[in-house]
Structures are given as structure tokens and as C-alpha cells.
Write a protein that holds these residues in place. Structure first.
Motif, PDB file in Angstrom:
ATOM      1  N   PHE A 135     -64.497  69.842 -52.453  1.00  0.00           N
ATOM      2  CA  PHE A 135     -63.249  69.535 -52.971  1.00  0.00           C
ATOM      3  C   PHE A 135     -63.107  70.337 -54.439  1.00  0.00           C
ATOM      4  CE2 PHE A 135     -63.438  65.990 -50.129  1.00  0.00           C
ATOM      5  CZ  PHE A 135     -62.175  65.386 -50.060  1.00  0.00           C
ATOM      6  N   VAL A 136     -61.922  70.676 -54.936  1.00  0.00           N
ATOM      7  CA  VAL A 136     -61.584  71.240 -56.493  1.00  0.00           C
ATOM      8  C   VAL A 136     -60.496  70.685 -56.854  1.00  0.00           C
ATOM      9  CG1 VAL A 136     -61.059  73.336 -57.465  1.00  0.00           C
ATOM     10  CG2 VAL A 136     -62.574  73.514 -55.522  1.00  0.00           C
ATOM     11  N   ASP A 137     -60.619  69.892 -58.166  1.00  0.00           N
ATOM     12  CA  ASP A 137     -59.787  69.212 -58.919  1.00  0.00           C
ATOM     13  C   ASP A 137     -59.562  67.852 -58.295  1.00  0.00           C
ATOM     14  OD1 ASP A 137     -59.436  71.595 -60.384  1.00  0.00           O
ATOM     15  OD2 ASP A 137     -57.340  72.117 -59.786  1.00  0.00           O
ATOM     16  N   HIS A 138     -59.136  67.737 -56.878  1.00  0.00           N
ATOM     17  CA  HIS A 138     -59.335  66.380 -56.408  1.00  0.00           C
ATOM     18  C   HIS A 138     -60.501  65.753 -56.311  1.00  0.00           C
ATOM     19  CE1 HIS A 138     -58.472  63.578 -53.017  1.00  0.00           C
ATOM     20  NE2 HIS A 138     -57.204  63.826 -52.850  1.00  0.00           N
ATOM     21  N   VAL A 139     -60.651  64.325 -56.654  1.00  0.00           N
ATOM     22  CA  VAL A 139     -61.798  64.141 -56.595  1.00  0.00           C
ATOM     23  C   VAL A 139     -62.293  63.733 -55.228  1.00  0.00           C
ATOM     24  CG1 VAL A 139     -61.002  61.547 -56.409  1.00  0.00           C
ATOM     25  CG2 VAL A 139     -63.215  61.926 -57.486  1.00  0.00           C
ATOM     26  N   PRO A 140     -63.902  64.337 -54.962  1.00  0.00           N
ATOM     27  CA  PRO A 140     -64.041  64.013 -53.600  1.00  0.00           C
ATOM     28  C   PRO A 140     -63.880  62.572 -52.856  1.00  0.00           C
ATOM     29  CG  PRO A 140     -65.780  65.300 -55.017  1.00  0.00           C
ATOM     30  CD  PRO A 140     -64.666  64.672 -55.914  1.00  0.00           C
ATOM     31  N   THR A 141     -63.798  62.578 -51.775  1.00  0.00           N
ATOM     32  CA  THR A 141     -63.634  60.975 -51.182  1.00  0.00           C
ATOM     33  C   THR A 141     -64.833  60.949 -49.920  1.00  0.00           C
ATOM     34  OG1 THR A 141     -62.061  62.004 -49.462  1.00  0.00           O
ATOM     35  CG2 THR A 141     -61.246  61.435 -51.587  1.00  0.00           C
ATOM     36  N   LEU A 142     -65.240  60.053 -49.816  1.00  0.00           N
ATOM     37  CA  LEU A 142     -66.331  59.713 -49.192  1.00  0.00           C
ATOM     38  C   LEU A 142     -66.035  58.711 -47.888  1.00  0.00           C
ATOM     39  CD1 LEU A 142     -69.612  59.843 -48.447  1.00  0.00           C
ATOM     40  CD2 LEU A 142     -69.901  57.869 -50.046  1.00  0.00           C
ATOM     41  N   ASP A 143     -66.436  59.248 -46.633  1.00  0.00           N
ATOM     42  CA  ASP A 143     -66.137  58.317 -45.354  1.00  0.00           C
ATOM     43  C   ASP A 143     -67.282  58.561 -44.413  1.00  0.00           C
ATOM     44  OD1 ASP A 143     -64.889  56.685 -43.539  1.00  0.00           O
ATOM     45  OD2 ASP A 143     -63.669  58.234 -42.851  1.00  0.00           O
ATOM     46  N   GLY A 144     -68.523  58.928 -44.948  1.00  0.00           N
ATOM     47  CA  GLY A 144     -69.898  59.307 -44.211  1.00  0.00           C
ATOM     48  C   GLY A 144     -70.801  58.919 -44.996  1.00  0.00           C
ATOM     49  N   SER A 145     -71.625  59.724 -45.380  1.00  0.00           N
ATOM     50  CA  SER A 145     -72.910  59.658 -46.142  1.00  0.00           C
ATOM     51  C   SER A 145     -73.041  60.212 -47.198  1.00  0.00           C
ATOM     52  CB  SER A 145     -74.186  59.922 -44.981  1.00  0.00           C
ATOM     53  OG  SER A 145     -75.283  59.997 -45.760  1.00  0.00           O
ATOM     54  N   LEU A 146     -73.418  59.584 -48.407  1.00  0.00           N
ATOM     55  CA  LEU A 146     -73.598  60.207 -49.619  1.00  0.00           C
ATOM     56  C   LEU A 146     -74.766  61.129 -49.758  1.00  0.00           C
ATOM     57  CD1 LEU A 146     -72.573  60.621 -52.696  1.00  0.00           C
ATOM     58  CD2 LEU A 146     -73.809  58.556 -53.290  1.00  0.00           C
ATOM     59  N   LYS A 147     -75.696  60.253 -49.280  1.00  0.00           N
ATOM     60  CA  LYS A 147     -76.996  61.178 -49.247  1.00  0.00           C
ATOM     61  C   LYS A 147     -77.001  62.327 -48.341  1.00  0.00           C
ATOM     62  CE  LYS A 147     -80.657  58.506 -48.499  1.00  0.00           C
ATOM     63  NZ  LYS A 147     -81.572  57.199 -48.129  1.00  0.00           N
ATOM     64  N   GLY A 148     -76.238  62.079 -47.193  1.00  0.00           N
ATOM     65  CA  GLY A 148     -76.096  63.172 -46.136  1.00  0.00           C
ATOM     66  C   GLY A 148     -75.355  64.547 -46.788  1.00  0.00           C
ATOM     67  N   TRP A 149     -74.174  64.034 -47.556  1.00  0.00           N
ATOM     68  CA  TRP A 149     -73.420  65.084 -48.197  1.00  0.00           C
ATOM     69  C   TRP A 149     -74.243  65.548 -49.425  1.00  0.00           C
ATOM     70  CZ3 TRP A 149     -67.966  63.521 -50.351  1.00  0.00           C
ATOM     71  CH2 TRP A 149     -67.067  64.822 -50.154  1.00  0.00           C
ATOM     72  N   ILE A 150     -75.132  65.019 -50.048  1.00  0.00           N
ATOM     73  CA  ILE A 150     -75.914  65.647 -51.044  1.00  0.00           C
ATOM     74  C   ILE A 150     -76.962  66.514 -50.502  1.00  0.00           C
ATOM     75  CG2 ILE A 150     -77.537  65.156 -52.718  1.00  0.00           C
ATOM     76  CD1 ILE A 150     -76.049  62.853 -53.594  1.00  0.00           C
ATOM     77  N   ALA A 151     -77.548  65.982 -49.389  1.00  0.00           N
ATOM     78  CA  ALA A 151     -78.449  67.107 -48.591  1.00  0.00           C
ATOM     79  C   ALA A 151     -77.588  68.302 -48.180  1.00  0.00           C
ATOM     80  CB  ALA A 151     -79.104  66.134 -47.822  1.00  0.00           C
ATOM     81  N   ALA A 152     -76.601  68.021 -47.788  1.00  0.00           N
ATOM     82  CA  ALA A 152     -75.979  69.237 -47.090  1.00  0.00           C
ATOM     83  C   ALA A 152     -75.632  70.410 -48.139  1.00  0.00           C
ATOM     84  CB  ALA A 152     -74.628  69.044 -46.410  1.00  0.00           C
ATOM     85  N   LEU A 153     -75.403  70.187 -49.287  1.00  0.00           N
ATOM     86  CA  LEU A 153     -75.016  71.058 -50.384  1.00  0.00           C
ATOM     87  C   LEU A 153     -75.937  72.620 -50.488  1.00  0.00           C
ATOM     88  CD1 LEU A 153     -73.908  68.762 -53.216  1.00  0.00           C
ATOM     89  CD2 LEU A 153     -72.442  69.677 -51.450  1.00  0.00           C
ATOM     90  N   PRO A 154     -77.022  72.554 -50.598  1.00  0.00           N
ATOM     91  CA  PRO A 154     -77.879  73.657 -50.477  1.00  0.00           C
ATOM     92  C   PRO A 154     -77.530  74.219 -49.376  1.00  0.00           C
ATOM     93  CG  PRO A 154     -79.283  71.741 -51.301  1.00  0.00           C
ATOM     94  CD  PRO A 154     -77.891  71.075 -50.603  1.00  0.00           C
ATOM     95  N   GLN A 155     -77.273  73.830 -48.114  1.00  0.00           N
ATOM     96  CA  GLN A 155     -77.327  74.700 -46.910  1.00  0.00           C
ATOM     97  C   GLN A 155     -75.793  75.214 -46.864  1.00  0.00           C
ATOM     98  OE1 GLN A 155     -78.360  71.005 -44.681  1.00  0.00           O
ATOM     99  NE2 GLN A 155     -79.173  72.795 -43.123  1.00  0.00           N
TER     100      GLN A 155
END
Length: 319
Positions: free
Chosen positions: A215-235
Motif C-alpha cells: 500500500f502507498v498513501d492508502h492505509v494498509p488494510t488487514l484481512d489475514g494475519s498481521l504476523k504473517g504480513w510482517i514476516a513476509a516483508l523481507p521476502q
């Protein structure tokens, strides 16, 4: 910008001085008023991008609130996402026909949210094979009626304006689609923004079409897993792209720098919710305070941060 004032489906191709093409479309399609034109620019040779409005879908924007791409190869066209109503899907198809008469071979759905998929019908009718994450159908099946009813209410539209296709084919891991001398690499992701996230790398241009993992400018929206999303960022950041088309917000953006603000927001959200849980705070208290420091940094913060807190609190309280 030239506007086409015929109230039926028409298109015009423009060539701008900077060397990119734009396609402007205006529609009637059963809505009470004609909408503003939507534009596709040729961001790289053969890669066309439409940047949707940073807004909640409503009758004024007719679901034009997410980014859409199409890629032209030697043999076919591939479309990535279809917008939030039949109007936007038809606008996309007409834009393609303003550029090429090659067949629309594939419609890639980056995830199941209606602002990205509800406009699929015209592209499916044009012969596109629908491809999505391997978990797509299981995730959307119990939500189809809810999503249709939601968009009817939000956009004051006819139910027939919103179509939620089942995928013809699915991606588990990576898959290559060859358009004829042009390859797209599709990657399915573990649960993050949703349980159905799929990214598309255009290897020719080095462009990542990221869907709502970015997401850019638009606030991110969560409909899954916050921990999973954070873990995916480096990959995600390790994908060998030079620029990205986010699911929402201006495009293109430099890669992986475009992830910086999103990563900060997700970290702040997790930190603040964990602090609330540790202090015995309620989910209601968390909705008021969690990520409050991010409010002035994002569009639509008050529309979506509360639901992000609810989803994340439920996940994190069981750590």
C-alpha cells in the motif's frame, strides 16, 4: 485529457509528450450518471497501468479504487485485477482494445477483495482464463453474497454489476505465464494481507505488480494475519524488481523503498496492540489508541485502522 462524452462504452487513445499512452473511458452501464474517465498509461513498453482513486468504493467512483494493470506480449494480453464493478472491468477491456486486438489470455486476481475482482465479468466474457491463489475459492466462497450485497449498498448499483468468478486455474508456489517473448512470474504467499495474496513480476520491465501486499498513501488494510504480513516483508523486499505497482496508491514506486512506510505502520500496530494486551486493555481501548501515531500519515486511516486493530488484536491475544 480528452473526455469522450458518448454515454455508451467508447474509448480514445492518447499519446502524451513524455512517450506514454493513456486510454480514457467513460461509461453509462445502468448507473444514474456518467463517471469520470479512467486512464491507463504505458508505464513501460507493453505495460499499462491504471491508478485507482484512494477512496472507499461508492456510487460516485463506481468502484474505481484499486490499481489495474495489463501487459501486452507477442501472443496475448494478460490483465492483473479487474476493479470494483462491471463498469471498471469494461473500461479496462475497452482500454486494451484501444491498444491491441490480441486476445485477452489471462485475468490474474491478486486476492479476493471486491475492489480488485468484482469487475471481472467483461474480461471473462472476452475469453480470459482466470487464475488466482490456490486458496482463493475456499476463501471467497462463503463471502460471495456478502461482497455482492456490500457493493450494491456502497455503490448504489445493480447486483449484476458485481461478479465474483471462481478461478479456472490456481497458483501454489511460483508459476510462469508466457505471453510470447514476455514472461510473468506469479507467486502465491502465505496468509498476510489476506489468505489469497498473489504477486506478479514482469521480468521484462522489472516491475512488481504487488496487489495489496503493498500500500502507498492508502492505509494498509488487514484481512489475514498481521504476523504473517510482517514476516513476509523481507521476502517481498528480496524480489528482484526495480519498481512496484502497489494495490492502492500512486504508481510506479521505487522498489523496495516503497515498503518502508507500510512496514513501519504494521510494526507500530503490532507494538501498540501487544502493549494493550500486556496491560490488560480491551479491544475497545486498543481501537482508540493502537497506531494512533500513524493517523496523519495515511489516507483513509479512520475508515480502516479500527478494523485492522480488531483483526490484529484477535490474533495477537493468543500469542
Amino acid at each position: 485529457m480528452i473526455r469522450i462524452l458518448n454515454p455508451t462504452w467508447t474509448f480514445s487513445r492518447l499519446q502524451a509528450a513524455q512517450g506514454f499512452a493513456a486510454v480514457a473511458v467513460i461509461w453509462g452501464m445502468g448507473f444514474s450518471e456518467a463517471a469520470e474517465p479512467i486512464d491507463f498509461k504505458e508505464m513501460e513498453p507493453g505495460l499499462y497501468i491504471h491508478v485507482g482513486q484512494v477512496a472507499v468504493p461508492d456510487s460516485a467512483n463506481q468502484g474505481d479504487t484499486s490499481n489495474i494493470a495489463f501487459v501486452v506480449g507477442n501472443d496475448m494480453v494478460v490483465v492483473v485485477d479487474a476493479g470494483g464493478s462491471r463498469a471498471i472491468g469494461q473500461a479496462t477491456l475497452d482500454a486494451i482494445r484501444g491498444v491491441t486486438d490480441k486476445p485477452v489470455g489471462w485475468l490474474i486476481l491478486t486476492h479476493m477483495h471486491p475492489d480488485h475482482v468484482a469487475g471481472s465479468a467483461p474480461l471473462v466474457e472476452a475469453g480470459a482464463t482466470v487464475i488466482a491463489h490456490s486458496g482463493y475459492e475456499a476463501s471467497i466462497a462463503p463471502r460471495r453474497d456478502f461482497y455482492r450485497d456490500l457493493e450494491v449498498r456502497r455503490q448504489d448499483g445493480d447486483p449484476e454489476a458485481f461478479f465474483f468468478s471462481a478461478p479456472d486455474e490456481v497458483v501454489e508456489g511460483d508459476r510462469i505465464i508466457d505471453l510470447g517473448n514476455r514472461r510473468l512470474r506469479l507467486t502465491s504467499w502465505p496468509v498476510a494481507h489476506t489468505a489469497t495474496d498473489l504477486t506478479v513480476l514482469d521480468e521484462t520491465s522489472g516491475t512488481l505488480i504487488a496487489g495489496d501486499l503493498v500500500f502507498v498513501d492508502h492505509v494498509p488494510t488487514l484481512d489475514g494475519s498481521l504476523k504473517g504480513w510482517i514476516a513476509a516483508l523481507p521476502q517481498l523486499a528480496a524480489i528482484p524488481a526495480r519498481q512496484v505497482v502497489p494495490g492502492h496508491g500512486p504508481a510506479p514506486q521505487p522498489w523496495p523503498e516503497a515498503l518502508r512506510n507500510e512496514a513501519r505502520y504494521l510494526d507500530v500496530l503490532a507494538r501498540d496492540i501487544r502493549a494493550q494486551i500486556a496491560s490488560g486493555g480491551s479491544i475497545g481501548a486498543a481501537q482508540t489508541g493502537a497506531a494512533a501515531s500513524e493517523r496523519g500519515k495515511w489516507a483513509l486511516f479512520d475508515a480502516y485502522n479500527g478494523q485492522n486493530v480488531s483483526a490484529a488484536f484477535t490474533e495477537l491475544e493468543w500469542e
